[in-house]
Structures are given as C-alpha cells and as structure tokens.
Design a protein around this motif. Structure first.
Motif, PDB file in Angstrom:
ATOM      1  N   VAL A 117       0.615  -1.071   0.292  1.00 36.70           N
ATOM      2  CA  VAL A 117       0.182   0.096  -0.138  1.00 36.70           C
ATOM      3  C   VAL A 117       0.964   1.072   0.006  1.00 36.70           C
ATOM      4  CG1 VAL A 117      -1.493   1.405   1.656  1.00 36.70           C
ATOM      5  CG2 VAL A 117      -2.243  -1.302   1.011  1.00 36.70           C
ATOM      6  N   GLU A 118       0.748   1.587  -1.296  1.00 32.37           N
ATOM      7  CA  GLU A 118       1.700   3.365  -0.939  1.00 32.37           C
ATOM      8  C   GLU A 118       0.484   4.343  -1.266  1.00 32.37           C
ATOM      9  OE1 GLU A 118       2.997   2.686  -4.766  1.00 32.37           O
ATOM     10  OE2 GLU A 118       4.979   1.106  -4.154  1.00 32.37           O
ATOM     11  N   GLY A 119       1.086   5.690  -0.442  1.00 30.23           N
ATOM     12  CA  GLY A 119       0.837   6.835  -0.966  1.00 30.23           C
ATOM     13  C   GLY A 119      -0.501   6.655   0.866  1.00 30.23           C
ATOM     14  N   ASP A 120      -1.887   7.138   0.562  1.00 31.27           N
ATOM     15  CA  ASP A 120      -2.989   7.526   1.632  1.00 31.27           C
ATOM     16  C   ASP A 120      -3.609   5.620   2.425  1.00 31.27           C
ATOM     17  OD1 ASP A 120      -5.222   7.586   3.368  1.00 31.27           O
ATOM     18  OD2 ASP A 120      -5.809   9.110   2.407  1.00 31.27           O
ATOM     19  N   THR A 121      -2.493   5.596   3.994  1.00 34.18           N
ATOM     20  CA  THR A 121      -2.411   4.367   3.736  1.00 34.18           C
ATOM     21  C   THR A 121      -3.358   3.861   4.303  1.00 34.18           C
ATOM     22  OG1 THR A 121      -0.893   4.863   5.798  1.00 34.18           O
ATOM     23  CG2 THR A 121      -0.094   3.833   3.763  1.00 34.18           C
ATOM     24  N   GLU A 122      -4.549   4.833   4.813  1.00 29.09           N
ATOM     25  CA  GLU A 122      -6.174   4.046   5.580  1.00 29.09           C
ATOM     26  C   GLU A 122      -6.508   3.945   4.249  1.00 29.09           C
ATOM     27  OE1 GLU A 122      -8.722   6.740   7.919  1.00 29.09           O
ATOM     28  OE2 GLU A 122      -6.534   7.602   7.976  1.00 29.09           O
ATOM     29  N   LEU A 123      -7.022   4.710   3.507  1.00 36.67           N
ATOM     30  CA  LEU A 123      -7.719   4.642   2.322  1.00 36.67           C
ATOM     31  C   LEU A 123      -6.847   2.706   1.027  1.00 36.67           C
ATOM     32  CD1 LEU A 123      -9.474   5.409   0.298  1.00 36.67           C
ATOM     33  CD2 LEU A 123      -8.348   6.148  -1.274  1.00 36.67           C
ATOM     34  N   GLY A 124      -6.235   3.168   1.387  1.00 39.54           N
ATOM     35  CA  GLY A 124      -6.239   1.427   0.827  1.00 39.54           C
ATOM     36  C   GLY A 124      -6.230   0.249   1.741  1.00 39.54           C
ATOM     37  N   LEU A 125      -5.554   0.507   3.227  1.00 38.75           N
ATOM     38  CA  LEU A 125      -6.274  -0.590   4.402  1.00 38.75           C
ATOM     39  C   LEU A 125      -7.528  -0.913   4.169  1.00 38.75           C
ATOM     40  CD1 LEU A 125      -3.189  -0.073   7.232  1.00 38.75           C
ATOM     41  CD2 LEU A 125      -3.287  -1.659   5.306  1.00 38.75           C
ATOM     42  N   TRP A 126      -8.420   0.028   4.084  1.00 34.58           N
ATOM     43  CA  TRP A 126      -9.660   0.399   3.986  1.00 34.58           C
ATOM     44  C   TRP A 126      -9.973  -1.004   2.944  1.00 34.58           C
ATOM     45  CZ3 TRP A 126     -13.286   1.788   0.768  1.00 34.58           C
ATOM     46  CH2 TRP A 126     -14.476   1.754   0.476  1.00 34.58           C
ATOM     47  N   VAL A 127      -9.770  -0.534   2.186  1.00 34.17           N
ATOM     48  CA  VAL A 127     -10.328  -1.294   0.174  1.00 34.17           C
ATOM     49  C   VAL A 127      -9.639  -3.054   0.795  1.00 34.17           C
ATOM     50  CG1 VAL A 127      -9.845  -1.631  -2.021  1.00 34.17           C
ATOM     51  CG2 VAL A 127      -9.963   0.993  -1.267  1.00 34.17           C
ATOM     52  N   LYS A 128      -7.984  -3.031   1.187  1.00 39.46           N
ATOM     53  CA  LYS A 128      -7.670  -4.429   1.261  1.00 39.46           C
ATOM     54  C   LYS A 128      -9.040  -4.854   2.392  1.00 39.46           C
ATOM     55  CE  LYS A 128      -5.305  -5.185   4.892  1.00 39.46           C
ATOM     56  NZ  LYS A 128      -5.580  -6.371   6.370  1.00 39.46           N
ATOM     57  N   ASN A 129      -9.315  -4.316   3.165  1.00 36.48           N
ATOM     58  CA  ASN A 129     -10.277  -4.734   4.279  1.00 36.48           C
ATOM     59  C   ASN A 129     -11.662  -5.177   3.260  1.00 36.48           C
ATOM     60  OD1 ASN A 129      -8.339  -5.100   6.065  1.00 36.48           O
ATOM     61  ND2 ASN A 129      -9.441  -3.079   7.492  1.00 36.48           N
ATOM     62  N   LEU A 130     -11.767  -3.908   2.818  1.00 33.60           N
ATOM     63  CA  LEU A 130     -13.030  -4.277   1.632  1.00 33.60           C
ATOM     64  C   LEU A 130     -13.409  -5.668   1.046  1.00 33.60           C
ATOM     65  CD1 LEU A 130     -15.833  -3.252   1.216  1.00 33.60           C
ATOM     66  CD2 LEU A 130     -14.678  -1.820  -0.442  1.00 33.60           C
ATOM     67  N   LEU A 131     -12.110  -6.030   0.457  1.00 31.17           N
ATOM     68  CA  LEU A 131     -11.577  -7.488  -0.742  1.00 31.17           C
ATOM     69  C   LEU A 131     -11.640  -8.142  -0.021  1.00 31.17           C
ATOM     70  CD1 LEU A 131      -8.760  -4.992  -3.012  1.00 31.17           C
ATOM     71  CD2 LEU A 131     -11.625  -5.797  -3.889  1.00 31.17           C
ATOM     72  N   ASP A 132     -11.163  -8.103   1.281  1.00 32.26           N
ATOM     73  CA  ASP A 132     -11.048  -9.614   2.241  1.00 32.26           C
ATOM     74  C   ASP A 132     -11.764  -9.860   2.258  1.00 32.26           C
ATOM     75  OD1 ASP A 132      -9.845 -11.188   3.544  1.00 32.26           O
ATOM     76  OD2 ASP A 132      -9.732 -10.280   5.343  1.00 32.26           O
ATOM     77  N   GLY A 133     -13.342  -8.877   2.384  1.00 34.85           N
ATOM     78  CA  GLY A 133     -14.471  -9.059   3.271  1.00 34.85           C
ATOM     79  C   GLY A 133     -15.631  -9.423   1.768  1.00 34.85           C
ATOM     80  N   LEU A 134     -15.150  -9.309   0.904  1.00 39.54           N
ATOM     81  CA  LEU A 134     -16.436  -9.657   0.288  1.00 39.54           C
ATOM     82  C   LEU A 134     -17.330 -11.577   0.058  1.00 39.54           C
ATOM     83  CD1 LEU A 134     -14.460  -7.693  -2.831  1.00 39.54           C
ATOM     84  CD2 LEU A 134     -16.669  -6.867  -1.843  1.00 39.54           C
ATOM     85  N   ASP A 135     -18.268 -11.039  -0.296  1.00 35.48           N
ATOM     86  CA  ASP A 135     -19.061 -12.009  -0.328  1.00 35.48           C
ATOM     87  C   ASP A 135     -19.670 -12.748  -1.710  1.00 35.48           C
ATOM     88  OD1 ASP A 135     -21.377 -14.101  -0.146  1.00 35.48           O
ATOM     89  OD2 ASP A 135     -22.276 -12.683  -0.037  1.00 35.48           O
ATOM     90  N   GLN A 136     -18.782 -13.311  -2.379  1.00 35.97           N
ATOM     91  CA  GLN A 136     -18.428 -13.868  -3.337  1.00 35.97           C
ATOM     92  C   GLN A 136     -19.882 -14.812  -3.943  1.00 35.97           C
ATOM     93  OE1 GLN A 136     -14.964 -16.072  -3.910  1.00 35.97           O
ATOM     94  NE2 GLN A 136     -13.952 -13.950  -3.498  1.00 35.97           N
ATOM     95  N   SER A 137     -20.775 -14.692  -2.936  1.00 36.51           N
ATOM     96  CA  SER A 137     -22.153 -15.576  -3.651  1.00 36.51           C
ATOM     97  C   SER A 137     -22.562 -14.998  -4.008  1.00 36.51           C
ATOM     98  CB  SER A 137     -23.023 -16.263  -2.061  1.00 36.51           C
ATOM     99  OG  SER A 137     -23.362 -14.755  -2.041  1.00 36.51           O
ATOM    100  N   GLY A 138     -22.879 -13.590  -4.819  1.00 34.69           N
ATOM    101  CA  GLY A 138     -23.792 -13.043  -5.479  1.00 34.69           C
ATOM    102  C   GLY A 138     -23.338 -13.201  -6.969  1.00 34.69           C
TER     103      GLY A 138
END
Length: 155
Positions: A117-138
């Motif tokens: 993660v480069e740049g705004d790490t708070e934004l980058g880590l938020w997206v990382k956590n969002l991608l990790d928690g994606l529900d792929q059932s849909g």
C-alpha cells in the motif's frame, strides 16, 4: 532436414496485454471494466460499503504486467478515472487472486510485502479489508469458481 532460419517466437499474451493496456486510454477501458466491477460488486455497492471511496481515488496496480487502473465512486457506481490515485495497492495478479479467493491471509500478503500500500495508507488498508471481506456468493458461478480454482492453483 534442418532449416538455417528459426522464426522468432511470438510475444507472450501477457506482454501483448501489457502493451495494449499501457496505450489504451481510460475511455476505451470503461465499457469493459466498469460493468464488470459494478456487476461483481453490486451487493456491497448497494449496501453502501464503498461510500468511503466517494470522491476519493484508488489505484490498483497488478505489477507483473496486468492492468493498472484508478477507481472512484460516483453516484454509487465504481468508475475508472484518469486521475492518479491517492492510494495505490500494488502486487502481482497471483496475490490479488489469492486475496479474492481467500487462499491467503491478506495480512500475510502485506507483511511479506507481496501486496504493498502506497500513498494514503488508511484508504489503501480500508480497501484491502473490503476486498478481504467480499461475499462472492452473488458472483456468477463461473467467475466465482474461476477465481477459486486460480487462487487454489497458486498455493
């Protein structure tokens, strides 16, 4: 019989894709990537999970030759942008597949510096956590199964 001339090998598909992606302007990429992103992420978009991306710009950079693109949220839809990202998540396509396929712990990918993660790490880590928690059932079955199989094969 031997030939004195060996024809050159054709370029790898990844090299061709990399070249096309580097030279294709964002307006040409939009009709392909935006519907795909918005279809796959329809449920979290509808649930407002992407709201922190409203008016913000994030670059995803698949460093091993696959695309690099910047996304933002506009009118509750993910859109490609020509602006540089405030944050960038960089890694190989294998690492992104392992993250999406839940075949590798995302924190491990970051601690081992396989995803950065480069740049705004708070934004980058938020997206990382969002991608990790994606529900792929849909997701459509072939897409979900393809991600799972590709990620599993990369272990």
């Amino acid at each position: 019989m031997s030939f004195p001339f060996t024809p050159p090998r054709p370029p790898s598909p990844l090299a061709v894709f990399r070249h096309i992606d580097a030279h294709a302007p964002v307006p040409l990429k939009r009709p392909f990537l935006e519907p795909l992103m918005n279809r796959l992420l329809a449920e979290p978009l509808a649930a407002g999970e992407f709201e922190p991306l409203q008016g913000r710009y994030l670059t995803l950079d698949l460093a091993d030759g696959a695309p690099r693109f910047t996304v933002t949220l506009q009118a509750n839809r993910l859109r490609l942008s020509e602006r540089p990202g405030e944050a960038c998540i960089r890694g190989g396509w294998r690492e992104f597949l392992q993250l999406l396929g839940r075949e590798q712990d995302p924190d491990t990918l970051f601690f081992q510096r396989r995803l950065l993660v480069e740049g705004d790490t708070e934004l980058g880590l938020w997206v990382k956590n969002l991608l990790d928690g994606l529900d792929q059932s849909g997701w459509p079955g072939p897409v979900r199964e393809g991600v799972r199989l590709l990620a599993w094969g990369l272990r």
